[in-house]
Design an enzyme around this catalytic site. Structure first.
Site, mmCIF file in Angstrom:
data_model
loop_
_atom_site.group_PDB
_atom_site.id
_atom_site.type_symbol
_atom_site.label_atom_id
_atom_site.label_comp_id
_atom_site.label_asym_id
_atom_site.label_seq_id
_atom_site.Cartn_x
_atom_site.Cartn_y
_atom_site.Cartn_z
ATOM 1 C CB CYS A 2 5.955 -39.563 -74.351
ATOM 2 S SG CYS A 2 4.283 -40.014 -73.651
ATOM 3 N NE ARG A 27 9.583 -34.901 -75.182
ATOM 4 C CZ ARG A 27 8.721 -34.041 -76.010
ATOM 5 N NH1 ARG A 27 9.366 -32.652 -76.526
ATOM 6 N NH2 ARG A 27 7.684 -34.155 -77.181
ATOM 7 C CD1 TRP A 74 3.102 -36.401 -67.496
ATOM 8 C CD2 TRP A 74 1.664 -35.549 -69.632
ATOM 9 N NE1 TRP A 74 2.157 -35.283 -67.349
ATOM 10 C CE2 TRP A 74 1.124 -34.730 -68.540
ATOM 11 C CE3 TRP A 74 0.919 -35.846 -70.855
ATOM 12 C CZ2 TRP A 74 0.157 -34.348 -68.333
ATOM 13 C CZ3 TRP A 74 -0.409 -35.182 -70.937
ATOM 14 C CH2 TRP A 74 -0.563 -34.695 -69.795
ATOM 15 C CG ASN A 100 5.663 -37.641 -77.356
ATOM 16 O OD1 ASN A 100 4.713 -37.517 -77.123
ATOM 17 N ND2 ASN A 100 5.951 -36.207 -78.529
ATOM 18 N N GLY A 101 1.990 -38.926 -77.875
ATOM 19 C CA GLY A 101 1.300 -38.961 -78.719
ATOM 20 C C GLY A 101 -0.320 -39.396 -78.268
ATOM 21 C CD GLU A 461 3.024 -17.549 -63.568
ATOM 22 O OE1 GLU A 461 3.950 -18.184 -64.067
ATOM 23 O OE2 GLU A 461 1.701 -17.895 -64.913
ATOM 24 C CE LYS A 465 5.819 -20.981 -62.401
ATOM 25 N NZ LYS A 465 4.170 -20.933 -63.783
ATOM 26 C CD GLU A 468 3.113 -24.314 -63.127
ATOM 27 O OE1 GLU A 468 2.845 -24.710 -64.950
ATOM 28 O OE2 GLU A 468 4.251 -22.989 -62.797
ATOM 29 C CG HIS A 484 -17.645 -7.644 -55.949
ATOM 30 N ND1 HIS A 484 -19.100 -6.252 -55.119
ATOM 31 C CD2 HIS A 484 -16.662 -6.586 -56.333
ATOM 32 C CE1 HIS A 484 -18.475 -5.336 -55.209
ATOM 33 N NE2 HIS A 484 -17.490 -5.496 -55.878
ATOM 34 C CE LYS A 579 9.615 -25.596 -69.822
ATOM 35 N NZ LYS A 579 9.442 -24.894 -68.563
#
Ligand code: BG6
Length: 584
Positions: A2, A27, A74, A100-101, A461, A465, A468, A484, A579
């Site tokens: 957060c 955040r 969040w 936050n946490g 990667e 992307k 996300e 395989h 993020k």
């Protein structure tokens, strides 16, 4: 993760708090809330949604009072509801908190408080903190003592800002970021410099296990035992003030478009040579990271073993706690993290330190927790990255890793960065083709990305992307592994992106493309060489073989972005993500 913010000063708090939260929204963006205080009264407004939406509905920036706190959430504990949104009030209504946490022992603390008659409105762990502070304040009538007693009982990782009825603000830090902004005798308490960067670039990076008290007598910092702490004001580098989209529709597109410049801004800082010497002298070398940063670690492993003949072991940060002895005694660990605040990476570093491992880190935020935990740090120097999906930070991480490897092999790669930058500009200047291909991906549910050798990490990667940004199930596949298993997935409903530069992997990758084509799948070829086998060709400029990974990811960043637009998802704030995740 957060964002928390607090303000104590002479001007109206709410407008500053709301703008600060807007800049820190990357955040967490499930809900937002603001509370201001004046004449021993609180005014509180909060709601589900993004800062701009909730502010438009509730007028958060209209609240009156020259001190206040704010939060964007969040969700970790409790659903995304207005009840669970912060700030939370204590039972007396005379103390309020933003946090936050995660408080790991909140259930135990909560049942003790309930036994003492405390009632709870929300499902959050946060409400437990503010009621514990009230209980300690009622016992001691002393704000400082109430905080000391409270933090002594909290387990987990957290930072919080509380406001008392008399207007005093207190903020505490235990492993989660907390920064004080100083503007004469106006004070800002924030998760990130972005919270107050429009007002001042004088910042104090609060050390771990310290708390800050701000009231009419000024600002004071203490450690968790109550001992006064001396502090140093740091000038925040101006580049971190650049958090504006400019003419771009989204931060993600802005940050993708900045890469022709940012790739040239990665530099060998004053710790670079020590970094190299440390690697050369290392008994065992490990590299760790999360998400995109872990994919960069995999590229580094390939480069160092191929060009510098140095054996490197990579470890996914969040996996290390399950094999803590994986890192041998007296080794060297390179930790890669854009934010420098990812809890999994910090946890991995703390585990490694137990085996007397020296920590080198590559970060974008030089004042981050990871920098403070490292003996040597190299910065990305690519400016703030707001879009949740890492783009420019990835290519800057690669540039640093190429420079390290080139130094380790005495210039055997000799990268021409001006040529790399020109190649990126060329790709950025021809986006319409990619925009067109994105229209075809709107309805699909699965996409596979195929790469061989060093391109496998780029394929992974690429998959990240697409996940996300466009919420499409995407998977990076090693070209040789296709037959395989994954080949069973290939049919006319499937799209496959083939990462196929004209290098030593070309022929083998072309064979894989033929096998896929034979099963009717549609192929998007990313290559500097055209081929009939591609249903869609995304051209990249030819470049020296070792350097293809840096440029071939750009078209996939763009494809993911435009597919997100086609699917009407928000590229900057993808659902359920943040993020950097500062909770384990
Ligand atoms: C995730 C981000 O939360 O964390 C990813 O959404 C990122 O983009 C990952 O790659 C790791 O973050 P960092 O800051 O440690 O590189």
């Amino acid at each position: 993760m957060c964002s928390i913010i607090g303000y104590f000063g002479h001007s109206e708090a709410a407008p500053t708090l709301v703008r600060g939260l807007g800049r820190m929204e990357y955040r967490g963006y499930d809900s937002v809330g603001v509370l201001t205080g004046s004449d021993n009264k609180f005014v509180l407004k909060k709601g589900v949604g993004k800062v701009s939406e909730v502010n438009a509905k509730l007028g958060l920036d209209q609240l009156h009072g020259s001190m206040g706190i704010g939060h964007t959430r969040w969700a970790t504990h409790g659903k995304v509801t207005t009840k669970n949104a912060h700030p939370h009030l204590s039972n007396s209504g005379k103390i309020a908190i933003v946090h936050n946490g995660i408080i790991e022992n909140y259930e135990e603390l909560k049942s003790n408080l309930q036994k003492n008659g405390y009632k709870f409105q929300s499902e959050t762990d946060t409400e437990v903190i503010v009621n514990l502070i009230q209980q300690n304040f009622d016992e001691t009538s002393d704000i400082k003592q109430s905080i000391i007693k409270t933090v002594a009982n909290l387990k987990g990782h957290y930072s919080f800002v509380v406001i008392f009825e008399n207007g005093t603000l207190v903020a505490a830090r235990f492993h989660e970021p907390l920064i004080v902004g100083v503007e004469n005798d106006n004070y800002y308490l924030s998760s990130d410099v972005l919270g107050f960067i429009e007002k001042t670039d004088d910042a104090i990076y609060v050390d771990n296990e310290d708390f800050v008290i701000v009231n009419n007598t000024g600002m004071h910092i203490f450690d968790f035992d109550g001992t006064p702490v001396k502090y140093q004001i740091t000038k925040v580098s101006k580049e971190f003030a650049d958090v504006y989209k400019g003419d771009y529709a989204h931060f993600t597109l802005k940050e993708i478009s900045e890469q022709a410049d940012t790739i040239l801004r990665t530099e060998k800082n004053n710790q670079f040579q020590q970094f190299i010497n440390n690697i050369k002298q290392s008994k065992n070398l490990y590299i760790t990271g999360s998400g995109t940063s872990y994919n960069a670690a995999e590229i580094a492993k390939y480069l160092m073993s191929k060009f510098a003949k140095i054996k490197v072991d990579t470890v996914i940060s969040s996996e290390l706690p399950f094999s803590p002895d994986y890192i041998e005694q007296d080794s060297t660990l390179i930790a890669i993290s854009q934010s420098g605040e990812s809890a999994d990476v910090l946890e991995a570093v703390r585990i490694a330190k137990k085996s007397n491992t020296s920590i080198l880190s590559i970060v974008n935020h030089l004042n981050s927790s990871l920098s403070q935990e490292s003996s040597l740090v190299i910065g990305l120097n690519c400016g703030p990255e707001i879009g949740v999906a890492a783009t420019k930070s990835f290519t800057s991480q690669l540039a640093i890793l190429y420079k390290i490897t080139d130094e380790l092999c005495n210039g055997c790669i000799n990268p021409d960065w001006v040529k790399v930058s020109a190649a990126i500009s060329q790709i950025l200047s021809s986006q319409s083709n990619i925009e067109g291909i994105a229209k075809n991906l709107k309805e699909i549910s699965d996409i596979y990305i195929l790469g061989r050798g060093i391109h496998l990490s780029i394929a992974r990667e690429a998959a990240l992307k697409l996940k996300e940004l466009s919420y499409i199930h995407a998977e990076g596949i090693a070209g040789g592994e296709l037959k395989h298993g994954p080949l069973a997935l290939m049919d006319s409903n499937v799209y496959v992106i083939i990462i196929n530069p004209n290098d030593s992997t070309y022929t083998d990758t072309m064979n894989s493309a033929n096998e896929i084509k034979a099963r009717g799948a549609k192929i998007i070829g990313i290559s500097d060489k055209e081929s009939d086998i591609y249903d869609y060709w995304i051209e990249i400029p030819p470049i020296d073989e070792p350097l293809y990974p840096i440029i071939e990811i750009i078209p996939i960043q763009l494809l993911s972005y435009y597919t997100a637009l086609e699917k009407k998802t928000n590229p900057d704030y993808p659902r359920n993500l943040a993020k950097s995740v500062t909770v384990k």
